[in-house]
Design a protein around this motif. Sequence first.
Motif, PDB file in Angstrom:
ATOM      1  N   ASN A  58       5.306  -0.602   6.722  1.00 29.09           N
ATOM      2  CA  ASN A  58       4.847   0.819   7.349  1.00 29.09           C
ATOM      3  C   ASN A  58       5.754   0.929   8.845  1.00 29.09           C
ATOM      4  O   ASN A  58       5.894   2.122   9.470  1.00 29.09           O
ATOM      5  N   LEU A 113       2.320   4.627   4.012  1.00 27.64           N
ATOM      6  CA  LEU A 113       2.294   3.571   3.217  1.00 27.64           C
ATOM      7  C   LEU A 113       1.196   2.537   3.254  1.00 27.64           C
ATOM      8  O   LEU A 113       1.496   1.264   3.253  1.00 27.64           O
ATOM      9  N   PRO A 124       0.849   5.873  -2.830  1.00 29.82           N
ATOM     10  CA  PRO A 124       2.363   5.621  -2.115  1.00 29.82           C
ATOM     11  C   PRO A 124       3.361   4.553  -2.507  1.00 29.82           C
ATOM     12  O   PRO A 124       4.402   4.571  -2.689  1.00 29.82           O
ATOM     13  N   LEU A 125       2.346   3.314  -2.374  1.00 28.55           N
ATOM     14  CA  LEU A 125       2.997   2.284  -2.809  1.00 28.55           C
ATOM     15  C   LEU A 125       3.471   2.152  -3.954  1.00 28.55           C
ATOM     16  O   LEU A 125       4.647   1.786  -4.318  1.00 28.55           O
ATOM     17  N   LEU A 146       6.635   4.200  -4.609  1.00 25.73           N
ATOM     18  CA  LEU A 146       7.664   3.666  -3.992  1.00 25.73           C
ATOM     19  C   LEU A 146       8.414   2.647  -4.734  1.00 25.73           C
ATOM     20  O   LEU A 146       9.624   2.509  -5.205  1.00 25.73           O
TER      21      LEU A 146
END
Length: 272
Positions: free
Chosen positions: A115, A176, A181-182, A185
């Motif tokens: 982050n 994140l 979202p992790l 990614l």
Amino acid sequence: MVIADRWQEGAAYERYVGRWSRLAAEQFVDGLDAARGIRWLDVGCGTGVLTATILERCAPSSVVGVDPSEGFLATARERPGIAGRDDVRFASGDAEHLPVGDDEVDAVVSGLVLNFVPDPAAALAEFARVGAPGAIIAAYVWDYADGMRLLRMFWAAASACDPDAVDLDEGRRFRLCRPEPLRALWTGTGGMDAASVDVRPIDVDTAFTDFDDLWSPFLGGQGPAPSYLASLTDAARGAIRDRLRDMVSPYVHEDGSITLGARAWAVSGRLG
């Protein structure tokens, strides 16, 4: 309102969050089920918490720790379990420009760092570049939005006393810090085996002997919340302290100790 996050003094960071990141690092490393005798890279190694855990639990052939803070690297080099070993080395660098050659490591890990990286996608591309075929690529981050109760209470207290603090709240700043979202990614990173990507929670308790043990580390000036407090007057800091003390009171045990839950999210995958 813009306050620069400071990452310079390893001992102050250890008192603030380092003691809890050790507990998370143990669960994170154990959950990777990595082979023994492999080559590791710890990106954003900070004061060496994750590096020391890898050395203790994984019998690596080598570990390289990379961090942009010379102060944190100095603390890492002297950490018990690291100092004096010849299978670990540290280098100055950042996540988007790793001082490591292509395909040189078998596991690339990062603890509580993503982050704070300006371009996480670029960092993941670097992780993939230095990882050998089949390498583990993994990280963990605090759940600033919901699961890190200590920081949720701190920012609630700060925002109640200072409306400008709202935009500094890590739960608002960092996207994140949640599973979705992790996962996105990791699955969107070139070279990653999407079927191997896994996201899991890491839950630990943050235990304090009393309120001073909880509050005083916030005064060390390392990380977002302490950096914010360092910018305030004594009176403003006192108002936040008193508000936080009231908010924490339901969690105080008979002996004065305090226990708050903390959650991190771990994400891992393998290069194809």
